[in-house]
Scaffold this active site. Structure first.
Site, PDB file in Angstrom:
ATOM      1  N   TRP A 142      32.228  31.893  35.244  1.00  0.00           N
ATOM      2  CA  TRP A 142      32.394  32.867  36.099  1.00  0.00           C
ATOM      3  C   TRP A 142      31.517  33.923  35.390  1.00  0.00           C
ATOM      4  O   TRP A 142      31.460  34.440  34.429  1.00  0.00           O
ATOM      5  CB  TRP A 142      34.086  33.200  35.677  1.00  0.00           C
TER       6      TRP A 142
ATOM      7  N   ASP B 285      40.647  30.717  29.154  1.00  0.00           N
ATOM      8  CA  ASP B 285      41.050  31.515  30.185  1.00  0.00           C
ATOM      9  C   ASP B 285      41.752  30.707  31.258  1.00  0.00           C
ATOM     10  O   ASP B 285      41.156  29.744  31.868  1.00  0.00           O
ATOM     11  CB  ASP B 285      39.458  31.818  30.850  1.00  0.00           C
TER      12      ASP B 285
ATOM     13  N   ALA C 127      43.328  30.788  34.936  1.00  0.00           N
ATOM     14  CA  ALA C 127      43.532  31.806  36.165  1.00  0.00           C
ATOM     15  C   ALA C 127      43.905  30.900  37.253  1.00  0.00           C
ATOM     16  O   ALA C 127      43.990  31.769  38.328  1.00  0.00           O
ATOM     17  CB  ALA C 127      42.178  32.771  36.503  1.00  0.00           C
TER      18      ALA C 127
ATOM     19  N   LYS D  31      46.368  34.391  41.411  1.00  0.00           N
ATOM     20  CA  LYS D  31      46.381  33.183  42.562  1.00  0.00           C
ATOM     21  C   LYS D  31      47.565  32.436  42.463  1.00  0.00           C
ATOM     22  O   LYS D  31      47.942  32.317  43.605  1.00  0.00           O
ATOM     23  CB  LYS D  31      45.227  32.048  41.944  1.00  0.00           C
TER      24      LYS D  31
HETATM   25  C1  LMR Z   1      36.548  34.434  41.966  1.00  0.00           C
HETATM   26  O1  LMR Z   1      35.832  33.949  40.817  1.00  0.00           O
HETATM   27  O2  LMR Z   1      35.953  34.599  42.996  1.00  0.00           O
HETATM   28  C2  LMR Z   1      37.539  35.326  41.475  1.00  0.00           C
HETATM   29  O3  LMR Z   1      38.041  35.209  40.521  1.00  0.00           O
HETATM   30  C3  LMR Z   1      37.627  36.830  42.127  1.00  0.00           C
HETATM   31  C4  LMR Z   1      36.671  37.583  41.188  1.00  0.00           C
HETATM   32  O4  LMR Z   1      37.068  38.667  40.879  1.00  0.00           O
HETATM   33  O5  LMR Z   1      35.473  37.328  40.874  1.00  0.00           O
END
Ligand code: LMR
Length: 393
Positions: free
Chosen positions: A127, A208, A210, A243
């Site tokens: 990410w 992490d 999520a 989520k």
């Molecule tokens: C994503 O990866 O699209 C989500 O976790 C939203 C974000 O804040 O980036």
């Protein structure tokens, strides 16, 4: 004062959200930001959340501050949801945070405060905000190889080879489930190999999580994290409720720290100091909703059912797109979509193909080729597969 400021670099996901919003084409398709959409294309408020909110409106008597560590009942319920009984309560510190990102920031600051200039190791790819948050908290960041583009699955040998360069006390960020952006998760044996390396080299995992519940279910998705938690002396966990409770804008999360019992007091106190100097006190609403749901059997059942519906929908969309791609390409090259877990898959798309998807077909995926499959609609699968094939993917 501000003359030294350059153009701030924009997070690639947020830049894509803006470009999508500004695109006037009616046929545009958003497979960018990670939010779940139902068959009507909306991101619904879960019925269990609505019910809990109704209860809160009727019963809440004050809006006075919650404490530094937030709602203790929420923290305990979240620790149980994520860790199960993998570790004794006396080893777990917890603070409620504004979303999973708040937890990541706090835990990165904890590592920077407590450690001897630890390096934060993140998977390649990851990410985009992981490195940004770690760096902002003062950590030097490096990446370890994670994904094999040939198999579309994790490359554990490469991962372990890179992490064997980590020094004692370095922090290794691991995705608990539903890897973002690849969709390729570690299996039990791979978690065990990583855990053995973490123990052998004295590393500190930062898991992490999520997307708990979006892969195979709440228990299955937490299993790897729990195996690791049971086998390591120290661990950091950032948890998001964005989520799985659909509470995106209510910024609900928790930071958990596993330590030896005699260090728990110092860890909790340091976390609270960091909270005080960041946001002082956490917001209440989302955590109060989650706490209300998790304390009520009927609401838990309702939430489980809704989460299962979302998960099953994503699995069906994965199958549907893999089948549409098989029809259009005459091959099973896209069967990896069915092996991946959670909202995302990393597609084998070059930057030019991503650009062509956006320009010529009004289909938005992130620059690295990540597609949010939870943003698909059934009646568009064929059009998407046709576009993927047309741009040469
Ligand atoms: C994503 O990866 O699209 C989500 O976790 C939203 C974000 O804040 O980036």
């Amino acid at each position: 004062m501000f003359s030294s400021l350059g153009e701030a670099s924009t997070d690639s996901i947020l830049a894509l959200m803006r470009a999508y919003r500004e695109d006037p084409r009616a046929e545009k398709i958003d497979l960018g930001v990670g939010v779940y959409r139902d068959a009507a294309g909306t991101t619904p408020i879960m019925a269990a959340v609505k019910e809990a909110e109704r209860h809160l409106v009727e019963t809440q008597e004050t809006k006075s501050y919650v404490g530094l560590s937030g709602d203790e009942t929420f923290n305990a319920a979240m620790a149980r949801l994520v860790l199960g009984d993998a570790v004794a309560d006396e080893r777990v510190s917890a603070v409620q945070t504004p979303g999973g990102s708040g937890a990541l920031r706090l835990l990165s600051e904890l590592a920077a405060t407590a450690g001897d200039r630890p390096i934060l190791w993140v998977s390649a790819p990851t990410w985009p905000n992981h490195m940004a948050v770690g760096a902002r908290a003062g950590l030097v960041c490096r990446s370890y190889r994670y994904f094999d583009p040939e198999t579309h699955m994790p490359d554990t040998d490469a991962m372990l080879a890179d992490l064997s360069e980590a020094r004692r006390g370095d922090v290794v960020l691991v995705h608990g489930c539903c890897h973002n952006p690849t969709g390729a998760d570690l299996d039990a044996a791979q978690w065990d190999r990583l855990t053995a390396l973490v123990v052998e080299r004295g590393l500190v995992p930062l898991v992490d999580i999520a997307y708990l519940g979006f892969g195979e279910g709440l228990e299955a998705d937490a299993a790897g994290l729990r195996r690791m938690a049971a086998g390591v002396p120290e661990m950091l966990v950032s948890v998001s409720c964005s989520k799985n409770f659909g509470l995106y804008r209510d910024r609900t999360g928790v930071a958990l720290v596993i330590s030896p019992p005699h260090q728990r007091g110092a860890v909790q106190a340091t976390l609270e100091t960091l909270v005080r100097t960041n946001w002082s006190m956490p917001p209440d609403h989302g955590a109060a909703v989650v706490r209300t749901i998790l304390a009520d059997e009927a609401l838990v059942e309702m939430w489980h059912d809704e989460l299962a519906t979302m998960r099953e929908r994503i699995v069906a969309l994965r199958t549907g797109l893999a089948e549409a791609m098989a029809t259009h390409t005459g091959s099973d090259h896209y069967s990896f979509l069915k092996q991946h877990r959670g909202m995302f898959s990393l597609l084998p798309a070059s930057a030019a193909q991503v650009e062509a998807l956006r320009k010529d077909h009004a289909i938005y995926v992130t620059g690295d080729g990540r597609a949010n499959l939870a943003g698909l609609l059934e009646d568009r699968l064929d059009r998407i597969a046709e576009a993927f094939t047309t741009v040469g993917m």
